[in-house]
Design a protein around this motif. Sequence first.
Motif, PDB file in Angstrom:
ATOM      1  N   GLY A  32       0.806  -1.203   0.000  1.00 37.93           N
ATOM      2  CA  GLY A  32       0.000   0.000   0.000  1.00 37.93           C
ATOM      3  C   GLY A  32       0.840   1.253   0.000  1.00 37.93           C
ATOM      4  O   GLY A  32       2.068   1.225  -0.164  1.00 37.93           O
ATOM      5  N   LEU A  33       0.152   2.377   0.203  1.00 42.98           N
ATOM      6  CA  LEU A  33       0.772   3.701   0.210  1.00 42.98           C
ATOM      7  C   LEU A  33       0.309   4.437   1.455  1.00 42.98           C
ATOM      8  O   LEU A  33      -0.887   4.462   1.770  1.00 42.98           O
ATOM      9  CB  LEU A  33       0.363   4.481  -1.043  1.00 42.98           C
ATOM     10  CG  LEU A  33       0.845   5.930  -1.140  1.00 42.98           C
ATOM     11  CD1 LEU A  33       2.365   5.997  -1.245  1.00 42.98           C
ATOM     12  CD2 LEU A  33       0.197   6.627  -2.336  1.00 42.98           C
ATOM     13  N   TYR A  34       1.278   5.038   2.179  1.00 40.17           N
ATOM     14  CA  TYR A  34       1.003   5.743   3.429  1.00 40.17           C
ATOM     15  C   TYR A  34       1.589   7.141   3.354  1.00 40.17           C
ATOM     16  O   TYR A  34       2.698   7.348   2.849  1.00 40.17           O
ATOM     17  CB  TYR A  34       1.641   4.979   4.588  1.00 40.17           C
ATOM     18  CG  TYR A  34       1.750   5.740   5.892  1.00 40.17           C
ATOM     19  CD1 TYR A  34       0.683   5.792   6.774  1.00 40.17           C
ATOM     20  CD2 TYR A  34       2.935   6.394   6.238  1.00 40.17           C
ATOM     21  CE1 TYR A  34       0.785   6.477   7.977  1.00 40.17           C
ATOM     22  CE2 TYR A  34       3.045   7.075   7.437  1.00 40.17           C
ATOM     23  CZ  TYR A  34       1.966   7.120   8.301  1.00 40.17           C
ATOM     24  OH  TYR A  34       2.075   7.802   9.482  1.00 40.17           O
ATOM     25  N   GLY A  35       0.837   8.125   3.848  1.00 44.23           N
ATOM     26  CA  GLY A  35       1.329   9.489   3.907  1.00 44.23           C
ATOM     27  C   GLY A  35       0.963  10.138   5.224  1.00 44.23           C
ATOM     28  O   GLY A  35      -0.105   9.855   5.792  1.00 44.23           O
ATOM     29  N   ALA A  36       1.842  10.998   5.750  1.00 40.95           N
ATOM     30  CA  ALA A  36       1.593  11.642   7.032  1.00 40.95           C
ATOM     31  C   ALA A  36       2.134  13.055   7.024  1.00 40.95           C
ATOM     32  O   ALA A  36       3.135  13.367   6.367  1.00 40.95           O
ATOM     33  CB  ALA A  36       2.230  10.837   8.167  1.00 40.95           C
ATOM     34  N   TRP A  37       1.451  13.919   7.770  1.00 43.88           N
ATOM     35  CA  TRP A  37       1.910  15.285   8.018  1.00 43.88           C
ATOM     36  C   TRP A  37       1.857  15.541   9.511  1.00 43.88           C
ATOM     37  O   TRP A  37       0.940  15.090  10.207  1.00 43.88           O
ATOM     38  CB  TRP A  37       1.007  16.290   7.313  1.00 43.88           C
ATOM     39  CG  TRP A  37       1.192  17.699   7.838  1.00 43.88           C
ATOM     40  CD1 TRP A  37       2.125  18.605   7.455  1.00 43.88           C
ATOM     41  CD2 TRP A  37       0.414  18.320   8.876  1.00 43.88           C
ATOM     42  NE1 TRP A  37       1.995  19.764   8.187  1.00 43.88           N
ATOM     43  CE2 TRP A  37       0.943  19.622   9.068  1.00 43.88           C
ATOM     44  CE3 TRP A  37      -0.657  17.910   9.664  1.00 43.88           C
ATOM     45  CZ2 TRP A  37       0.429  20.495  10.009  1.00 43.88           C
ATOM     46  CZ3 TRP A  37      -1.176  18.784  10.602  1.00 43.88           C
ATOM     47  CH2 TRP A  37      -0.638  20.063  10.761  1.00 43.88           C
ATOM     48  N   LYS A  38       2.865  16.236  10.028  1.00 37.06           N
ATOM     49  CA  LYS A  38       2.863  16.644  11.430  1.00 37.06           C
ATOM     50  C   LYS A  38       3.299  18.097  11.511  1.00 37.06           C
ATOM     51  O   LYS A  38       4.081  18.582  10.682  1.00 37.06           O
ATOM     52  CB  LYS A  38       3.778  15.749  12.259  1.00 37.06           C
ATOM     53  CG  LYS A  38       5.216  15.716  11.793  1.00 37.06           C
ATOM     54  CD  LYS A  38       6.048  14.718  12.601  1.00 37.06           C
ATOM     55  CE  LYS A  38       7.493  14.717  12.123  1.00 37.06           C
ATOM     56  NZ  LYS A  38       8.320  13.734  12.843  1.00 37.06           N
ATOM     57  N   SER A  39       2.796  18.787  12.524  1.00 36.63           N
ATOM     58  CA  SER A  39       3.057  20.220  12.629  1.00 36.63           C
ATOM     59  C   SER A  39       4.399  20.531  13.268  1.00 36.63           C
ATOM     60  O   SER A  39       4.827  21.674  13.267  1.00 36.63           O
ATOM     61  CB  SER A  39       1.944  20.897  13.437  1.00 36.63           C
ATOM     62  OG  SER A  39       1.913  20.408  14.774  1.00 36.63           O
TER      63      SER A  39
END
Length: 415
Positions: A189-196
């Motif tokens: 699969g494909l995973y994406g993340a953003w954090k501040s």
Amino acid sequence: MAGISGNPAASNMLVGTGQLGAWLGLNEDSPFRIGGIFMGNVSQQISGGNQPGSLDFNGALILGVGIDLEKAVGWKNAFFEVEGLQYNGQPVNFVAGSAQGYNSLQATAPLSRTELYQLWLNQTFLDNRISLRIGKLIPSMNFGYVGRPFVTQTDPQLFTSTTGLLYTPVFVGPAMLGFIPGYYNSAFGLYGAWKSWGGPGDNPATPNGWYGQAGIYDGRGAEGVQTGLVWLNFSGPLFKVAEVGGTWTPYADAPEIGWGSVAVGGWRQSGPLTAPGGAFESQTGGMYAYLVQKLGKFRETKDQNGIVGFVQGGWNSSSTALMHSSFGFGLTFIAPFGDRPLDSYGFGFSWARLNANPLAGYGFNSYETMLQFYAQYHLVGNLFIQPVLTVLPTPGAMGATSSSLSGTVQLTFPF
């Protein structure tokens, strides 16, 4: 926070401590990282369940090789990992009559398997605030897992965990069980993340802010396909999931109250989906939430010590799911004794409303309750031993006698 997770699914994005590489002669400047973990336990069905008196063994070995591609070939902010898994076990959860799974080392058959467990490329951007990962992944490590509150963390802060509970609900919420890929059925699969947080002025050891993450994965596991044992195929069902949350570090006016994390997520599973009794649906979905908070310290020292609590819950709208909704909570007492800084103790409670519809055909009671107590002792080096006692006042399996009582002893050795 310190402690060893009770399941290799939670061994972090990178498996083990990297000690294996050092044993093989790799130095700290090497672009290669070689690590692993062994977990093995023996369980005695003391009373109740399906097979009172049964003695069962389960063990898992994971070995992994990672490559820092910036050190190796100059590819900035990129990392590659490949891992293999060997598992051998017995149907310990059936023996206890547990639908939720009181022993997370045992999942679905086959109970003897050798597989490619992880194979991925991770790329970060904007001072590690954005992360993209593609390959064979373990979504349950990132979504809805209360044992790892900082889910978007990319630094290998290994084996820290909010709890050492062995039961499955802390690793996979019961309402997602059978849908989200995880140990030991990873999936492409494909995973994406953003954090501040994560910029030049931020301390990576004290994340404080908001994050969002999403993924899409091979969803054939909901059809009974053992995705851990097959190659990728995106022409069939897909599992999609997204989560938003926040993390915080100690409050200035109450420094004894430590880090915490809160999250809410939703997921969708495409079909066709069926159950053994004939129930059918074209797709389904659900949601979950959890809260983790450090509640206080035992002493003002540099070692990780204190009390950590968690609360979790989940729900789905499925007619073919194993379970429809769940609620759980637990407490962990980390290093309460100053001369034993790596020991921990804890307990957890999990309730799940099961799919007792005859058209589903699972043979479940209407609900299951589970209580688990453990003590985790550091022996020597990276070796830990963990005695566990599990009570199911109401086992989920319809044929099980009431009030199942099980005892487990587990050895955990990350290296």
